[in-house]
Motif scaffolding. Sequence first.
Motif, PDB file in Angstrom:
ATOM      1  N   ILE A  70      33.888 -18.495 -49.751  1.00  0.00           N
ATOM      2  CA  ILE A  70      33.576 -19.464 -48.559  1.00  0.00           C
ATOM      3  C   ILE A  70      33.433 -18.377 -47.462  1.00  0.00           C
ATOM      4  O   ILE A  70      34.503 -17.534 -47.169  1.00  0.00           O
ATOM      5  N   VAL A  71      32.296 -18.334 -46.388  1.00  0.00           N
ATOM      6  CA  VAL A  71      32.376 -17.373 -45.588  1.00  0.00           C
ATOM      7  C   VAL A  71      33.165 -17.811 -44.317  1.00  0.00           C
ATOM      8  O   VAL A  71      33.344 -19.131 -43.913  1.00  0.00           O
ATOM      9  N   LEU A  72      34.025 -16.944 -43.682  1.00  0.00           N
ATOM     10  CA  LEU A  72      35.034 -17.310 -43.024  1.00  0.00           C
ATOM     11  C   LEU A  72      34.238 -16.504 -41.432  1.00  0.00           C
ATOM     12  O   LEU A  72      34.407 -17.260 -40.429  1.00  0.00           O
ATOM     13  N   ASN A  73      33.475 -15.456 -41.420  1.00  0.00           N
ATOM     14  CA  ASN A  73      32.916 -15.023 -40.322  1.00  0.00           C
ATOM     15  C   ASN A  73      31.815 -14.065 -41.205  1.00  0.00           C
ATOM     16  O   ASN A  73      31.842 -14.011 -42.190  1.00  0.00           O
ATOM     17  N   ASN A  75      31.522 -11.177 -41.744  1.00  0.00           N
ATOM     18  CA  ASN A  75      32.106 -10.096 -42.731  1.00  0.00           C
ATOM     19  C   ASN A  75      33.184 -10.445 -43.340  1.00  0.00           C
ATOM     20  O   ASN A  75      33.585  -9.621 -44.304  1.00  0.00           O
ATOM     21  N   ARG A  76      33.652 -11.709 -43.340  1.00  0.00           N
ATOM     22  CA  ARG A  76      34.931 -11.956 -44.229  1.00  0.00           C
ATOM     23  C   ARG A  76      34.830 -13.214 -44.831  1.00  0.00           C
ATOM     24  O   ARG A  76      34.159 -14.186 -44.389  1.00  0.00           O
ATOM     25  N   LYS A  88      42.282 -14.935 -51.902  1.00  0.00           N
ATOM     26  CA  LYS A  88      42.686 -13.883 -50.555  1.00  0.00           C
ATOM     27  C   LYS A  88      41.411 -13.576 -49.594  1.00  0.00           C
ATOM     28  O   LYS A  88      40.318 -14.377 -49.857  1.00  0.00           O
ATOM     29  N   ILE A  89      41.660 -13.242 -48.536  1.00  0.00           N
ATOM     30  CA  ILE A  89      40.577 -13.052 -47.782  1.00  0.00           C
ATOM     31  C   ILE A  89      39.962 -11.475 -47.809  1.00  0.00           C
ATOM     32  O   ILE A  89      40.902 -10.635 -47.959  1.00  0.00           O
ATOM     33  N   SER A  90      38.808 -11.391 -47.807  1.00  0.00           N
ATOM     34  CA  SER A  90      38.293  -9.947 -48.245  1.00  0.00           C
ATOM     35  C   SER A  90      37.097  -9.673 -47.253  1.00  0.00           C
ATOM     36  O   SER A  90      36.313 -10.587 -46.499  1.00  0.00           O
ATOM     37  N   ASP A  91      36.913  -8.403 -46.939  1.00  0.00           N
ATOM     38  CA  ASP A  91      35.954  -7.720 -45.862  1.00  0.00           C
ATOM     39  C   ASP A  91      34.793  -7.486 -46.920  1.00  0.00           C
ATOM     40  O   ASP A  91      34.908  -6.874 -47.718  1.00  0.00           O
ATOM     41  N   ILE A  92      33.623  -8.125 -46.669  1.00  0.00           N
ATOM     42  CA  ILE A  92      32.426  -7.770 -47.606  1.00  0.00           C
ATOM     43  C   ILE A  92      31.570  -6.850 -47.076  1.00  0.00           C
ATOM     44  O   ILE A  92      30.343  -6.753 -47.719  1.00  0.00           O
ATOM     45  N   ASP A  95      29.903  -1.589 -50.050  1.00  0.00           N
ATOM     46  CA  ASP A  95      28.828  -1.665 -50.890  1.00  0.00           C
ATOM     47  C   ASP A  95      29.092  -2.594 -52.330  1.00  0.00           C
ATOM     48  O   ASP A  95      28.231  -3.229 -52.554  1.00  0.00           O
ATOM     49  N   TYR A  96      30.310  -2.505 -52.635  1.00  0.00           N
ATOM     50  CA  TYR A  96      30.699  -3.487 -53.960  1.00  0.00           C
ATOM     51  C   TYR A  96      30.338  -5.072 -53.545  1.00  0.00           C
ATOM     52  O   TYR A  96      29.742  -5.622 -54.413  1.00  0.00           O
ATOM     53  N   TYR A  97      30.418  -5.694 -52.308  1.00  0.00           N
ATOM     54  CA  TYR A  97      29.916  -7.151 -52.153  1.00  0.00           C
ATOM     55  C   TYR A  97      28.610  -6.903 -51.531  1.00  0.00           C
ATOM     56  O   TYR A  97      27.802  -7.774 -51.993  1.00  0.00           O
ATOM     57  N   MET A  98      28.327  -6.081 -50.581  1.00  0.00           N
ATOM     58  CA  MET A  98      26.981  -6.105 -49.943  1.00  0.00           C
ATOM     59  C   MET A  98      25.884  -5.853 -50.909  1.00  0.00           C
ATOM     60  O   MET A  98      24.823  -6.799 -51.041  1.00  0.00           O
ATOM     61  N   LYS A  99      25.919  -5.176 -51.752  1.00  0.00           N
ATOM     62  CA  LYS A  99      24.769  -4.963 -52.881  1.00  0.00           C
ATOM     63  C   LYS A  99      24.895  -6.119 -53.757  1.00  0.00           C
ATOM     64  O   LYS A  99      23.584  -5.978 -54.473  1.00  0.00           O
ATOM     65  N   ASN A 100      25.718  -6.829 -53.945  1.00  0.00           N
ATOM     66  CA  ASN A 100      25.756  -7.818 -54.813  1.00  0.00           C
ATOM     67  C   ASN A 100      25.477  -9.300 -54.575  1.00  0.00           C
ATOM     68  O   ASN A 100      26.081 -10.088 -55.226  1.00  0.00           O
ATOM     69  N   ILE A 101      25.340  -9.398 -53.183  1.00  0.00           N
ATOM     70  CA  ILE A 101      25.087 -11.015 -52.774  1.00  0.00           C
ATOM     71  C   ILE A 101      23.744 -11.324 -53.354  1.00  0.00           C
ATOM     72  O   ILE A 101      22.729 -10.906 -53.256  1.00  0.00           O
TER      73      ILE A 101
END
Length: 107
Positions: A70-73, A75-76, A88-92, A95-101
């Motif tokens: 769930i998007v909090l903002n 980047n999170r 947990k809350i993660s910063d996306i 590359d781990y997250y951004m390349k895999n959206i």
Amino acid sequence: NYVSGGTAPGGFDCSGFTYYVVKKALGRDITPSLQMQLSAGRKVGKGKRRKGDLIFFTLEGGNNVTHVAIVLNKNRVIHAMNPSLGVKISDIRSDYYMKNIHSVRRL
């Protein structure tokens, strides 16, 4: 806590967590199935994500969606990540997250 197939505060998996939060916050039943959640609401551009959107990832490589958060903002996100990390809350921005959206859905 992270529990595979879990849909309640005693233990969640990623789609069980989004199911529970959406049910409590919006009163909507989006089912706890990751694949079914892929058609919930309407698709929005990846760069147009905002608080409350569901964001789907292909974190295990390939094109198969394997995770939802769930998007909090912009980047999170908040999500049930795995048994050792739990919810947990993660910063996306990594590359781990951004390349895999894979996609973003607005309810």
